[in-house]
Design a protein around this motif. Sequence first.
Motif, mmCIF file in Angstrom:
data_model
loop_
_atom_site.group_PDB
_atom_site.id
_atom_site.type_symbol
_atom_site.label_atom_id
_atom_site.label_comp_id
_atom_site.label_asym_id
_atom_site.label_seq_id
_atom_site.Cartn_x
_atom_site.Cartn_y
_atom_site.Cartn_z
ATOM 1 N N PRO A 205 0.836 -1.211 0.000
ATOM 2 C CA PRO A 205 0.000 0.000 0.000
ATOM 3 C C PRO A 205 0.867 1.256 0.000
ATOM 4 O O PRO A 205 1.912 1.303 0.648
ATOM 5 N N ASN B 282 -3.158 4.957 0.312
ATOM 6 C CA ASN B 282 -3.426 3.529 0.480
ATOM 7 C C ASN B 282 -3.765 2.848 -0.848
ATOM 8 O O ASN B 282 -4.395 1.808 -0.879
ATOM 9 N N ASN B 283 -3.353 3.469 -1.961
ATOM 10 C CA ASN B 283 -3.428 2.801 -3.253
ATOM 11 C C ASN B 283 -2.210 1.881 -3.336
ATOM 12 O O ASN B 283 -1.685 1.475 -2.310
ATOM 13 N N GLN B 284 -1.717 1.554 -4.515
ATOM 14 C CA GLN B 284 -0.552 0.677 -4.633
ATOM 15 C C GLN B 284 0.723 1.505 -4.744
ATOM 16 O O GLN B 284 0.792 2.439 -5.539
ATOM 17 N N HIS C 46 1.222 6.751 -7.373
ATOM 18 C CA HIS C 46 0.778 5.423 -6.943
ATOM 19 C C HIS C 46 0.076 4.705 -8.093
ATOM 20 O O HIS C 46 -0.102 5.270 -9.168
#
Length: 161
Positions: A62, A67-69, A130
């Motif tokens: 995360p 909290n995306n990739q 992200h």
Amino acid sequence: FPTGSGQQSVTGVEASDDANSYWRIRGKSDSSCQRGTPVKCGQALRLTHVNTGKNLHTHHFPSPLSNNQEVSAFGDDGEGDDLDIWIVQCSGTYWEREDAVRFKHVGTEVFLSITGEQYGHPIRGQREVHGMPTANHHNYWKAMEGVFIKPSMDPTKHDEL
């Protein structure tokens, strides 16, 4: 950051002429990408950071702000792994200089994105880059600075010294 992979962060800035924002387009690790050859829409490629020699990379961690990739810079001297490969998505046959394009990650199928979350200390004002699972207006990218090489019509002639 207390979370994530511990790899080098990739961030975005407003200034298009920031010397630390230059990336070199390269072929996949098992194929070459001849200088001056147009990049085809749908082509797999690697983006290598000019100043550090690390590749644009993502994996299942995360990202610290959204909290995306997580998207990071990975490898040495342009050598990394299979998680450095992206597909360029564009509207025509080739990626044209003025086109806004998307980059879809081959291994995890996320789109390279930026949504506006900003870091504090020690990289205050820089934005989190992200990966997002869906194509949307946050994942369009456009080349703003750099060297664009137009291929010669006759491959036997060139104008370099």
